[in-house]
Design an enzyme around this catalytic site. Structure first.
Site, PDB file in Angstrom:
ATOM      1  N   CYS A 266      43.262  41.875  32.787  1.00 55.67           N
ATOM      2  CA  CYS A 266      42.430  40.775  33.274  1.00 55.67           C
ATOM      3  C   CYS A 266      42.016  39.838  32.141  1.00 55.67           C
ATOM      4  CB  CYS A 266      41.200  41.311  34.004  1.00 55.67           C
ATOM      5  SG  CYS A 266      40.216  42.480  33.038  1.00 55.67           S
ATOM      6  N   HIS A 712      35.360  44.019  33.053  1.00 55.51           N
ATOM      7  CA  HIS A 712      36.305  43.160  33.772  1.00 55.51           C
ATOM      8  C   HIS A 712      36.087  41.701  33.400  1.00 55.51           C
ATOM      9  CE1 HIS A 712      39.150  42.095  36.816  1.00 55.51           C
ATOM     10  NE2 HIS A 712      38.283  41.431  37.542  1.00 55.51           N
TER      11      HIS A 712
END
Length: 758
Positions: A266, A712
């Site tokens: 990510c 994340h």
């Protein structure tokens, strides 16, 4: 393959007429049982045969014959053998990306050679509380002496005051076991503080029995580190629901294409989305009506792969609902499948100790790495077009003034980003309420971007000796913008050391949505009445001459080493930050943890001023053999001389310097005759010094998690959505693309900000 016809192009350029077409049809899977509960840090690999029915055919582009099945040629034919070999070979993604992996823990020399002190039975009542505080969970037993202490605070709210780590720092005992993770079969969390990593202990049962602990009847009472990491990774989510609780409708079309998460990618997806939203990258790499570059090996050609990424993200060709997802309701529209940038990830990470792995990485470090790779490729392939990295480049001007004689020295440095400190001020916790005082999550006072920039550009004292007056009173240093770029990349440093561990804190940074003026941070340059230091004088950290030995600030050095940093890194940080204080040096360390030369000892012998001073090194001699070595790499002699002088004669660093300073004119000081024949031309600084210098926030990379190497990343980008009259903020969360719901909240906690000059 439709409008692209890359197979036919390959046939034409390579004269390879035969091509194998592999057609895969997704199998419909009937799930009669719930999926198995995840219990270990692993990703189960689903095979191609599990997911697809496969059919093959061969086409000859030279003859125009297609649909020739390899089996018709007979099992012993060369064609059948070639087809069979292709089907048996791993795909590129399977070769280069770990599709099924499990965290592998191994013993180390400290667990294998563990020496324990005299045996004694530990009272069971002493196994319920930290020896230094009142914590009763997250307890770690020192296997050397039997001391019980709490661990570091863990993800998910597990408390800890790092007393086990402190015990290691005090007495040097390296190995500890987490009591709550013990099981009857002899497994548990083992941590080696000397290796700073999780380990296994083959003799754990015996080592525990040494302290009178029988694990035959032990029942695990706490989650292991692995289980907590899995649970935390599954929790990370960014809001994609509206105020009425409905999920925000996905966006499709050109410039709204998501990127599939390859496991822990990510950080790469969010950075690429921000870069390829910029006009400079679109213009440079998106050429839908042109053939791909004529590269002999497209998979290893950065130009080809960047164009491939641009086409994938910008064309809209792949921005469609995932056909394999069955919506829960007829009105629901599934998100995209997302493009898998496996080939690009492998290429950009090749040879890099971190980016070549499947581990989560720092998105800001990745940005700097990509800008360097692109600059390097531009240098190797001149004439390929406008350099997109030029939009990031600008110049900072450092002003040093002696506090005694008031003489000044100005130095200009080229940069492509700034990293600003974020002041961390905790809001006092209110007494009373539910839970203990230690259970309440810390909250922080909001700060403005303006305050962060004020701190970044504020004057600071530096312990240097003046070469003009000989005073040791020190200097005042201030750094301001000499020019500003078209795109300003800003990294917000929200880190502080908590329990010996660098921890990212959720300090809200308020950023205006409108125009932000940088006029107050522009350097006015040399002012009338200011007297410059002599040109041939070098400001050193100790003594009046540049040849004086650099002596690290002892108090700052001891403070940094007490934080757990190795001495080599502490000295390098103090050398790079002017030898002023531990805070500046620790901030530098947090920003350079992944530097490949972070553990290379700094030259403390003096001689070049370097980071601790302001000498340009213009009078330094250069080894002709090193100039020749760089010339053999394709650099001009003036470039080589300047790079070697700027990097203390280090050839490897000189190569990096040339790539990061593509506009440098070079050093023509090869002698009086050479200087007369090749007079140096005034160097044009990157960026612009014209006022007003106004910027507007264009995109951000946001991060959730207490460490940049976990959690994340997502991207928020200001874009024109077809259904809206004015630009809107769009969330790019891996393959999911939708209008942003909580962008005002996320702007406060962004990790990387991209501002565009307006």
């Amino acid at each position: 393959t439709g409008e692209r016809n890359h197979a036919a192009l390959h046939t034409k350029t390579a004269d390879h007429p035969l091509a194998l077409n592999i057609k895969r049809t997704r199998k419909k899977v009937q799930r009669e049982e719930p999926p198995q509960k995840m219990s270990k840090l692993a990703i189960a690999a689903e095979t191609e045969a599990d997911r697809y029915d496969t059919a093959t055919s061969v086409k000859c582009y030279e003859c125009g014959v297609e649909g020739v099945k390899a089996a018709h040629a007979g099992p012993s034919s060369a064609l059948a053998a070639a087809v069979d070999g292709v089907l048996r070979a791993n795909t590129f993604a399977r070769q280069e990306e770990v599709k099924a992996w499990e965290q592998e823990l191994t013993p180390c020399e400290h667990t294998l050679c563990l020496e324990q002190e005299a045996a004694r039975a530990i009272d069971a009542r002493g196994l319920g509380q930290c020896s230094k505080c009142n914590l009763r969970e997250n307890l770690w037993l020192c296997l050397t002496c039997g001391n019980l202490a709490c661990g570091r605070a863990q993800f998910g709210g597990v408390g800890g005051n790092s007393h086990a780590l402190g015990h290691n720092a005090e007495v040097g005992h390296p190995v500890a076991v987490k009591l709550g993770s013990l099981t009857a079969d002899g497994t548990a969390d083992i941590y080696c503080y000397a290796c700073n990593d999780e380990r296994t202990d083959p003799e754990l049962v015996a080592h525990l029995a040494h302290w009178g602990i029988d694990i035959a009847d032990r029942v695990k009472t706490e989650k292991s580190l692995t289980e907590m990491q899995i649970e935390q990774n599954l929790r990370w989510e960014f809001s994609m629901t509206t105020q009425d609780g409905k999920e925000q409708a996905p966006l499709f079309g050109p410039e709204f294409t998501g990127l599939k998460n390859l496991g822990n990618s990510c950080y790469l997806a969010s950075t690429l989305q921000c870069l390829f939203d910029m006009p400079e990258f679109k213009t440079r790499y998106y050429h839908p009506n042109e053939a791909p570059p004529a590269a002999a090996d497209p998979a290893n050609d950065l130009e080809t792969q960047l164009r491939k990424i641009a086409d994938g993200l910008l064309s809209g060709r792949y921005s469609k609902p995932d056909p394999d997802v069955v919506p829960a309701a007829e009105t629901d529209v599934p998100h995209q499948k997302g493009l898998a940038p496996a080939m690009f990830k492998h290429l950009m990470g090749r040879g890099h100790a971190e980016f070549s792995t499947m581990r989560q990485q720092d998105a800001f470090e990745l940005l700097l790495h990509l800008l360097k790779l692109i600059t390097r490729s531009q240098h190797a392939a001149e004439g390929t077009g406008v350099d997109p990295v030029a939009a990031f480049r600008f110049a900072m001007e450092q002003r040093l003034q002696c506090l005694q004689c008031r003489k000044v020295r100005y130095r200009t440095d080229e940069q492509d980003n700034i990293s600003i400190p974020v002041p961390i001020r905790r809001i006092p916790k209110k007494a009373g309420g539910e839970g203990s005082e230690g259970d309440k999550k810390d909250e922080f006072e909001p700060v403005t971007l303006r305050e962060c920039l004020d701190i970044f550009t504020a004057p600071e004292p530096v312990e240097l000796t003046c070469p003009s007056c000989g005073s040791s009173a020190g200097f005042e240093k201030r750094t301001l913008f000499k020019t500003v770029p078209a795109v300003l990349a800003v990294n917000a440093r929200r880190f502080e050391v908590v329990g010996w561990v660098p921890t990212k804190q959720d300090v809200p940074v308020i950023v205006d949505d409108g125009s932000i003026s940088f006029d107050a941070y522009m350097s006015p340059g040399m002012q009338p009445g200011e007297e410059p230091l002599p040109d041939d004088a070098d400001v050193g950290a100790s003594g009046a001459a540049s040849s004086a030995k650099f002596v690290p600030n002892d108090n700052a050095l001891q403070m940094l080493m007490a934080m757990g940093f190795p001495r080599v890194r502490c000295e390098k940080a103090l050398h790079a930050t002017g030898n002023a204080d531990a805070e500046a040096a620790s901030n530098w360390l947090f920003g350079h943890m992944d530097d490949p030369d972070i553990d290379t000892p700094v030259d403390l012998s003096g001689g070049g001023g370097g980071a601790a001073g302001i000498g340009s090194g213009a009078g330094a001699t250069v080894d002709p053999k090193k100039v020749e070595a760089l010339a053999n790499m394709g650099f001009s002699a003036p470039q080589a001389r300047q790079a070697l002088k700027e990097t203390g004669g280090d050839v490897e660093r000189a190569v990096e310097w040339v790539f990061s300073h593509p506009d440098a004119q070079g050093d023509f000081g090869g002698g009086d005759d050479d200087a007369a024949m090749h007079p140096p031309q005034p160097k044009k600084l990157p960026g612009s010094d014209k006022l007003p210098a106004n910027f507007q926030l264009q995109s951000i990379v946001c991060h959730k998690g207490s460490s940049i190497h976990a959690g994340h990343y997502v991207a928020f980008i200001r874009k024109q959505v077809p259904s809206d009259a004015a630009p809107s903020w769009v969330l790019f969360n891996d393959e999911k693309v939708a209008k942003a719901v909580d962008v005002d909240e996320m702007k406060k906690f962004a990790y990387v900000y991209f501002f565009r000059r307006v």
